[in-house]
Design a protein around this motif. Sequence first.
Motif: not given
Length: 463
Positions: A95-104
Amino acid sequence: MSADRLRVLPALCLALAALLVAIASPAAATALIPGAPAAAPAEATPPPAPIGTDSDAASDAAIAARLERIYAELDELSGVRVRASGGVVTLAGEVAERADLVRAEQIAGRVEGVVAVRNDVEASVDVGERVSPFLQKLTGLLRSAVESGPLIVLSLLIVVACVALGWWAASFGRFWRRLTPNPFVGDLLAQAVRAMSVIVGVVLALNLLGATALMGTVLGGAGLIGIAVGFALRDTLENYISSIMLSLRQPFRANDHVVIDGQEGKVVRLTSRATVLMTLDGNHLRIPNLIVFKAVILNYTRNPERRLEFELGVDAEDDPEAAIAVGVAALTGLDFILSDPAPTGVIVTVGDSNIVLRFMAWIDQTGTDFLKARSAGIRAAKIAVETAGFTLPEPIYRLRFDQLPDLEGAAAAPPRKPRRASPRTAPEPALSVRPDAHIERTIAAERRATQEEDLLSPARPVE
């Protein structure tokens, strides 16, 4: 670096921090531009409701298919791959940003039938992938700014109009000065009108743009800045407020002879920062108005009548009442001594060899100099007491000899009689006691030549 600048540095640092907080606020980036893309809201921690599937919820294939469809609909999570086994979901991809890891991971945990989530997704370090979302957001922000251009221009015009109106209203200096007790307060009120016009213009513009969230952030930052500046410039603000109070109270006038906090001199002017005195030596003395406002002020000019006093000593064998009568009569005969209240004298102390007398008399300072009058009064009383036959005692010293010299054969000296002053027929003419107007002329010339502000107004009553 001066102390004032050192005190200002903390205020500037806190003000800069407040501005950075305001800019970093989630609402600040989009509040100024209506229609700008808003920041994505954070996912709620407690799941509001379980996410259903198209087929059997217990099936791993159904879970994986459901998550893949969800991730495919989200551009930032489209690169996430899903594998499910025994209710355990494994996420992989980039993913592009680290915040997307948590969201997924949060989305996967909300699917019904998921027991645990193993998140193996990595944040991409590719420059193109990292810059692309930023450019998309920037492009959307610019597009919204262009679409909202007329509204932004109208808001700027409102701000300019309010500021221009405030500056125009504040330019009527005579009106504000007539409305207030003195010019200093009038100029201060005009500055307040200018500041209020800026605040009103900004508030109206933000309301027109619908930036209520940004308005709260700006007001909070302004409050923080005000507290910081208040602490850093506390002494300066107290001195400024003291100047306003002194300009309203008017405790003295120009050329008044005063003693302020132990400093004696004649008033030159009252400025917005200090009270300027000219000492009796002809030197300038500037006292901060904060000290003047809190100090005890002794004004010799306010009441022109002033009492002078001095002490004389007579022999212990003389009659002190008779000596007082002679001294008082001598003071009464002086032209500059007031008859009401009349001169008087008292006995201060009685010593082994003398009696100390204190004489008191009143003068009018409008036509008589205090120091000259006191000097002439001492001279007249001394001459009168000596002329009447009273002795002004000399110092007496006692000597102790442990071993006496051999005085046999030496002729004994006759006892020495006390010295009596030779009577005088009349006192010599006294010096002039007219006041010296040199300091007054110097102050008047300086006030005419100097264009510095003066908060002392003859139109205002003296406190």
